[in-house]
Design a protein around this motif. Structure first.
Motif, mmCIF file in Angstrom:
data_model
loop_
_atom_site.group_PDB
_atom_site.id
_atom_site.type_symbol
_atom_site.label_atom_id
_atom_site.label_comp_id
_atom_site.label_asym_id
_atom_site.label_seq_id
_atom_site.Cartn_x
_atom_site.Cartn_y
_atom_site.Cartn_z
ATOM 1 N N VAL A 170 3.238 21.263 -8.441
ATOM 2 C CA VAL A 170 4.503 21.067 -9.140
ATOM 3 C C VAL A 170 4.336 20.087 -10.296
ATOM 4 C CG1 VAL A 170 6.893 20.308 -8.906
ATOM 5 C CG2 VAL A 170 5.787 21.532 -7.023
ATOM 6 N N ALA A 171 4.823 20.475 -11.468
ATOM 7 C CA ALA A 171 4.761 19.591 -12.633
ATOM 8 C C ALA A 171 5.629 18.364 -12.406
ATOM 9 C CB ALA A 171 5.209 20.338 -13.884
ATOM 10 N N LYS A 172 5.170 17.224 -12.886
ATOM 11 C CA LYS A 172 5.853 15.951 -12.692
ATOM 12 C C LYS A 172 6.275 15.390 -14.042
ATOM 13 C CE LYS A 172 6.724 11.753 -10.871
ATOM 14 N NZ LYS A 172 7.696 11.429 -9.814
ATOM 15 N N THR A 173 7.553 15.050 -14.183
ATOM 16 C CA THR A 173 8.037 14.379 -15.379
ATOM 17 C C THR A 173 7.944 12.878 -15.172
ATOM 18 O OG1 THR A 173 9.558 16.173 -15.944
ATOM 19 C CG2 THR A 173 9.990 14.023 -16.920
ATOM 20 N N ILE A 174 7.159 12.217 -16.004
ATOM 21 C CA ILE A 174 6.979 10.772 -15.920
ATOM 22 C C ILE A 174 7.793 10.123 -17.036
ATOM 23 C CG2 ILE A 174 5.337 8.865 -16.059
ATOM 24 C CD1 ILE A 174 3.220 10.736 -14.954
ATOM 25 N N LYS A 175 8.723 9.267 -16.641
ATOM 26 C CA LYS A 175 9.624 8.606 -17.579
ATOM 27 C C LYS A 175 9.112 7.206 -17.898
ATOM 28 C CE LYS A 175 14.470 7.135 -18.025
ATOM 29 N NZ LYS A 175 15.790 7.100 -17.347
ATOM 30 N N THR A 209 13.358 5.040 -24.409
ATOM 31 C CA THR A 209 12.929 5.846 -23.269
ATOM 32 C C THR A 209 12.394 7.196 -23.722
ATOM 33 O OG1 THR A 209 14.611 4.784 -21.901
ATOM 34 C CG2 THR A 209 13.672 6.829 -21.074
ATOM 35 N N ALA A 210 11.290 7.604 -23.099
ATOM 36 C CA ALA A 210 10.701 8.909 -23.377
ATOM 37 C C ALA A 210 9.999 9.389 -22.112
ATOM 38 C CB ALA A 210 9.714 8.824 -24.534
ATOM 39 N N SER A 211 9.550 10.628 -22.116
ATOM 40 C CA SER A 211 8.885 11.163 -20.928
ATOM 41 C C SER A 211 7.754 12.104 -21.320
ATOM 42 C CB SER A 211 9.885 11.892 -20.027
ATOM 43 O OG SER A 211 10.445 13.010 -20.714
ATOM 44 N N VAL A 212 6.890 12.359 -20.344
ATOM 45 C CA VAL A 212 5.811 13.313 -20.521
ATOM 46 C C VAL A 212 5.741 14.167 -19.260
ATOM 47 C CG1 VAL A 212 4.103 11.659 -19.661
ATOM 48 C CG2 VAL A 212 3.349 13.637 -21.002
ATOM 49 N N LEU A 213 5.514 15.458 -19.426
ATOM 50 C CA LEU A 213 5.395 16.370 -18.291
ATOM 51 C C LEU A 213 3.918 16.517 -17.939
ATOM 52 C CD1 LEU A 213 7.015 18.335 -16.423
ATOM 53 C CD2 LEU A 213 6.414 20.149 -18.053
ATOM 54 N N VAL A 214 3.583 16.184 -16.700
ATOM 55 C CA VAL A 214 2.206 16.299 -16.227
ATOM 56 C C VAL A 214 2.135 17.448 -15.230
ATOM 57 C CG1 VAL A 214 0.310 15.133 -15.059
ATOM 58 C CG2 VAL A 214 1.847 13.828 -16.530
ATOM 59 N N ASP A 215 1.326 18.444 -15.542
ATOM 60 C CA ASP A 215 1.200 19.626 -14.694
ATOM 61 C C ASP A 215 -0.226 19.702 -14.158
ATOM 62 O OD1 ASP A 215 1.056 22.138 -13.528
ATOM 63 O OD2 ASP A 215 2.292 23.100 -15.053
ATOM 64 N N PRO A 216 -0.420 19.522 -12.845
ATOM 65 C CA PRO A 216 -1.784 19.522 -12.307
ATOM 66 C C PRO A 216 -2.513 20.843 -12.488
ATOM 67 C CG PRO A 216 -0.176 19.672 -10.533
ATOM 68 C CD PRO A 216 0.595 19.373 -11.794
#
Length: 252
Positions: A52-57, A102-109
């Motif tokens: 599952v992709a994780k959104t890191i804020k 504030t910003a975020s990045v989507l990390v998808d394993p």
């Protein structure tokens, strides 16, 4: 940007534009702009599993006597050449001098070529501009733990059990392997066996045991009263803390 795969396996402009971390830069500033706080994912801990992709804020709070105008994309860097950049931050005014950007990045394993060695302490680099032309660029403005997600199970048996008889409690501690996208046993880790009486909301630690060479857990206790057994793992730098869901045992 995405975390680098194996640089030797990637060539040309793609390697330079998408996978290579930027060269180290010294901190720089003009005027009185300062970064006062950096928070990643609420508690400076972010874990990623296998599917599952994780959104890191990322939130960076800064101040200047003229107020904060904007911030550039934040850079996240860690072990084994780990590197991400966020999207463009949105800055929210806290006071006349302070804003939180504030910003975020989507990390998808599945697509980001994570390596197990990338788990550990990561850092946030930030560039913030003030309304009067002042700015601050700071490497390692904050840190956080980037971790391989963990799982923990428990099973207490027999159920029901006669008071005074032996209860066997088994389980397994496992964590994400980012390289084959599977969960594997986390070996030689200290795990607490805990118990909560039926009418209580508090768990008490009964003993600590160590996961075996495949992450399996097994111990015994004497049946005394109705309640829930669970295993509890405190976590490590590379792996988050986790509690198993309590397993109820009826003692007769």
């Amino acid at each position: 940007m995405r975390i680098r795969a194996t640089v030797a396996a990637v060539s040309g402009a793609l390697a330079l534009s998408a996978l290579a971390a930027p060269a180290a830069q010294a901190d720089a500033s003009a005027g009185d702009t300062t970064i006062t706080k950096v928070v990643v994912d609420g508690d400076n801990m972010a874990s990623v599993g296998t599917s599952v992709a994780k959104t890191i804020k990322v939130s960076v709070t800064a101040q200047d006597d003229s107020g904060i105008l904007s911030a550039e994309e934040f850079s996240l860097s860690g072990p084994d050449y780990g590197y991400f950049t966020t999207g463009k931050p949105t800055c929210t005014v806290v006071s006349a001098t302070t804003s939180t950007c504030t910003a975020s990045v989507l990390v998808d394993p599945k697509v980001d070529y994570l390596t197990n060695a990338s788990a550990g302490t990561w850092y946030v680099d930030a560039l913030v501009d003030a309304r009067d032309g002042d700015f601050v660029w700071k490497e390692k403005a904050g840190s956080f733990k980037f971790q391989r997600a963990s799982k923990l199970t428990v099973n207490a048996s027999p159920e029901p059990v006669t008071k005074g008889r032996t209860i066997t409690v088994t389980g397994k501690l496992s964590r994400a392997n980012w390289e084959d996208l599977q969960y594997h046993g986390y070996t030689n880790q200290s795990v607490k066996l805990q118990f909560r009486k039926k009418d209580s909301s508090t768990y008490t630690t009964l003993k600590s045991i160590t996961s075996n060479s495949t992450g399996e857990l097994r111990t015994t206790v004497t049946a005394s009263t109705d309640g829930y057994f669970r295993y509890s793992f405190a976590g490590t730098t590379t792996t988050p803390a986790v509690n198993a869901t309590g397993d109820f045992v009826d003692v007769r």
